[in-house]
Scaffold this active site. Structure first.
Site, PDB file in Angstrom:
ATOM      1  N   ASN A   1      -4.840  -6.452   7.320  1.00 57.49           N
ATOM      2  CA  ASN A   1      -6.148  -5.792   7.350  1.00 57.49           C
ATOM      3  C   ASN A   1      -6.825  -6.064   6.012  1.00 57.49           C
ATOM      4  O   ASN A   1      -6.471  -5.475   5.009  1.00 57.49           O
ATOM      5  CB  ASN A   1      -5.941  -4.285   7.578  1.00 57.49           C
ATOM      6  CG  ASN A   1      -7.241  -3.509   7.505  1.00 57.49           C
ATOM      7  OD1 ASN A   1      -8.324  -4.091   7.509  1.00 57.49           O
ATOM      8  ND2 ASN A   1      -7.146  -2.192   7.447  1.00 57.49           N
TER       9      ASN A   1
ATOM     10  N   SER B   1       1.282   0.705   1.995  1.00 57.29           N
ATOM     11  CA  SER B   1       1.828   0.076   0.788  1.00 57.29           C
ATOM     12  C   SER B   1       3.077  -0.759   1.056  1.00 57.29           C
ATOM     13  O   SER B   1       4.015  -0.759   0.256  1.00 57.29           O
ATOM     14  CB  SER B   1       2.083   1.134  -0.290  1.00 57.29           C
ATOM     15  OG  SER B   1       0.869   1.782  -0.633  1.00 57.29           O
TER      16      SER B   1
ATOM     17  N   GLU C   1       0.792   4.962  10.127  1.00 57.75           N
ATOM     18  CA  GLU C   1       0.339   4.784   8.756  1.00 57.75           C
ATOM     19  C   GLU C   1       0.096   6.145   8.102  1.00 57.75           C
ATOM     20  O   GLU C   1      -0.989   6.716   8.259  1.00 57.75           O
ATOM     21  CB  GLU C   1      -0.964   3.988   8.737  1.00 57.75           C
ATOM     22  CG  GLU C   1      -0.860   2.629   9.381  1.00 57.75           C
ATOM     23  CD  GLU C   1      -1.924   1.693   8.833  1.00 57.75           C
ATOM     24  OE1 GLU C   1      -1.557   0.734   8.174  1.00 57.75           O
ATOM     25  OE2 GLU C   1      -3.111   1.962   9.041  1.00 57.75           O
TER      26      GLU C   1
ATOM     27  N   GLY D   1      -2.726   2.260   0.530  1.00 57.69           N
ATOM     28  CA  GLY D   1      -3.427   1.815  -0.674  1.00 57.69           C
ATOM     29  C   GLY D   1      -3.052   2.588  -1.930  1.00 57.69           C
ATOM     30  O   GLY D   1      -3.734   2.494  -2.947  1.00 57.69           O
TER      31      GLY D   1
ATOM     32  N   HIS E   1      -8.015   3.551  12.440  1.00 55.48           N
ATOM     33  CA  HIS E   1      -7.479   3.395  11.076  1.00 55.48           C
ATOM     34  C   HIS E   1      -7.850   4.644  10.265  1.00 55.48           C
ATOM     35  O   HIS E   1      -8.931   5.204  10.432  1.00 55.48           O
ATOM     36  CB  HIS E   1      -8.054   2.133  10.422  1.00 55.48           C
ATOM     37  CG  HIS E   1      -7.358   1.802   9.139  1.00 55.48           C
ATOM     38  ND1 HIS E   1      -7.667   2.423   7.959  1.00 55.48           N
ATOM     39  CD2 HIS E   1      -6.340   0.945   8.870  1.00 55.48           C
ATOM     40  CE1 HIS E   1      -6.870   1.947   7.002  1.00 55.48           C
ATOM     41  NE2 HIS E   1      -6.057   1.055   7.539  1.00 55.48           N
TER      42      HIS E   1
ATOM     43  N   LYS F   1      -9.748  -5.357   5.128  1.00 56.59           N
ATOM     44  CA  LYS F   1     -10.709  -4.299   4.778  1.00 56.59           C
ATOM     45  C   LYS F   1     -12.017  -4.908   4.235  1.00 56.59           C
ATOM     46  O   LYS F   1     -12.393  -6.001   4.648  1.00 56.59           O
ATOM     47  CB  LYS F   1     -10.095  -3.323   3.771  1.00 56.59           C
ATOM     48  CG  LYS F   1      -8.713  -2.828   4.191  1.00 56.59           C
ATOM     49  CD  LYS F   1      -8.264  -1.644   3.399  1.00 56.59           C
ATOM     50  CE  LYS F   1      -6.809  -1.355   3.666  1.00 56.59           C
ATOM     51  NZ  LYS F   1      -6.387  -0.054   3.193  1.00 56.59           N
TER      52      LYS F   1
ATOM     53  N   GLU G   1      -8.908   5.087   7.392  1.00 53.56           N
ATOM     54  CA  GLU G   1     -10.170   5.042   6.639  1.00 53.56           C
ATOM     55  C   GLU G   1     -11.357   5.290   7.565  1.00 53.56           C
ATOM     56  O   GLU G   1     -12.387   5.820   7.153  1.00 53.56           O
ATOM     57  CB  GLU G   1     -10.282   3.703   5.892  1.00 53.56           C
ATOM     58  CG  GLU G   1      -9.324   3.685   4.706  1.00 53.56           C
ATOM     59  CD  GLU G   1      -8.691   2.347   4.400  1.00 53.56           C
ATOM     60  OE1 GLU G   1      -9.240   1.314   4.806  1.00 53.56           O
ATOM     61  OE2 GLU G   1      -7.619   2.353   3.758  1.00 53.56           O
TER      62      GLU G   1
HETATM   63  C1  PEP Z   1      -3.853  -0.589   5.827  1.00 50.98           C
HETATM   64  O1  PEP Z   1      -4.933  -1.002   5.451  1.00 50.98           O
HETATM   65  O2  PEP Z   1      -3.685  -0.347   7.016  1.00 50.98           O
HETATM   66  C2  PEP Z   1      -2.789  -0.400   4.833  1.00 50.98           C
HETATM   67  C3  PEP Z   1      -1.614   0.007   5.243  1.00 50.98           C
HETATM   68  O3  PEP Z   1      -3.101  -0.650   3.518  1.00 50.98           O
HETATM   69  P1  PEP Z   1      -2.040  -0.833   2.304  1.00 50.98           P
HETATM   70  O4  PEP Z   1      -0.997  -1.812   2.788  1.00 50.98           O
HETATM   71  O5  PEP Z   1      -2.860  -1.368   1.182  1.00 50.98           O
HETATM   72  O6  PEP Z   1      -1.452   0.507   2.025  1.00 50.98           O
END
Ligand code: PEP
Length: 254
Positions: free
Chosen positions: A10, A216, A170, A176, A98, A12, A100
């Site tokens: 992703n 992460s 997640e 992040g 997601h 983003k 976000e």
């Molecule tokens: C994501 O964007 O779904 C995500 C898990 O980001 P990160 O790996 O940066 O935590």
């Protein structure tokens, strides 16, 4: 049941045109014709078409993914992008729910469900993202939050359509932030999700739906996370922006 690992990148709101093309080209070259892991990359909207063309010209097995869309087919929805537009530029996979979009943009479970149903109807593969916030984890509500988001997200999804669904667990506090769920905690959440899929559908559906971990994931922790029984790959943010890191994560999923 053996499930083929699935790793999504992703991107983003990162990478401009040249960087997106460079990363996609490097992944195309390194993955070549290897299909042992399903891989999807989700560039920002302005670069979907150019990255899609690059994947298509190389006959790459990497799937083009979109980070968002609107569920209506067309019309007066300023700023939105339809599923048929995404399909037109080669999109095969869409992210829905997601964290976000849930917690920064404010998408509701009802909107997420509309999106899931529309994307399935359009024949696309859906990665439905779920996960708890830190205070919910600390209150012992991880499984309940996942269960609520899954029940509402999948409302009206038929058994036959579950082939088009991947769940991404997640935890919001891990996205992040550099903090990762321990492999045991992630496994426990994934096991809870699979149990719920058995209750909502049946054991065969629950055994075949892939459940990615996201939060992460890095080259250094991917192997241990992916070795858990119910973790079938990952949805990767920050580490998907670097060819070597993302390739190492894909290799860890093999
Ligand atoms: C994501 O964007 O779904 C995500 C898990 O980001 P990160 O790996 O940066 O935590």
């Amino acid at each position: 049941m053996a499930r083929k690992p699935f790793v999504g990148g992703n991107w983003k709101m990162n990478l401009h045109q040249a960087e997106a093309a460079q990363l996609a080209a490097a992944l195309v070259q390194q993955i070549a014709a290897d299909t042992s892991v399903d891989v999807a990359i989700c560039p920002a909207f302005p670069y979907l078409a150019s990255v899609g063309e690059l994947l298509c010209d190389a006959a790459s097995p990497i799937m083009l993914g979109a980070q968002d869309f609107y569920f209506q087919p067309n019309g007066a929805y300023t700023g939105e992008v339809s599923l048929s537009m995404l399909k037109d530029v080669g999109v095969k996979v869409v992210l829905v729910g997601h964290s976000e979009r849930r917690h920064v943009i404010g998408e509701s479970d009802a909107l997420i469900n509309e999106k899931v149903l529309a994307a399935l109807e359009a024949g696309l593969h859906v990665i439905l993202c779920v996960g708890e916030k830190l205070e919910q984890r600390e209150a012992g509500k991880t499984d309940a939050i996942n269960a609520g988001q899954i029940a509402l997200g999948l409302a009206g999804v038929k058994t036959a359509q579950m082939k088009q669904i991947t769940i991404a667990y997640e935890p919001v506090w891990a996205i992040g932030t550099g903090k990762t769920a321990t492999p045991a905690d992630a496994q426990s959440a994934h096991q809870g999700i699979r149990k719920q899929l058995t209750a909502l559908y049946d054991a065969s559906v629950a055994g075949s739906v892939r459940i990615q971990y996201g939060g992460s994931v890095k080259a250094s922790n991917a192997k241990e996370l992916f070795s858990q029984a119910d973790i079938d790959g990952g949805l990767i943010g920050g580490a998907a922006l670097k060819t070597d890191e993302f390739m190492a994560i894909i290799k860890a999923a093999r």
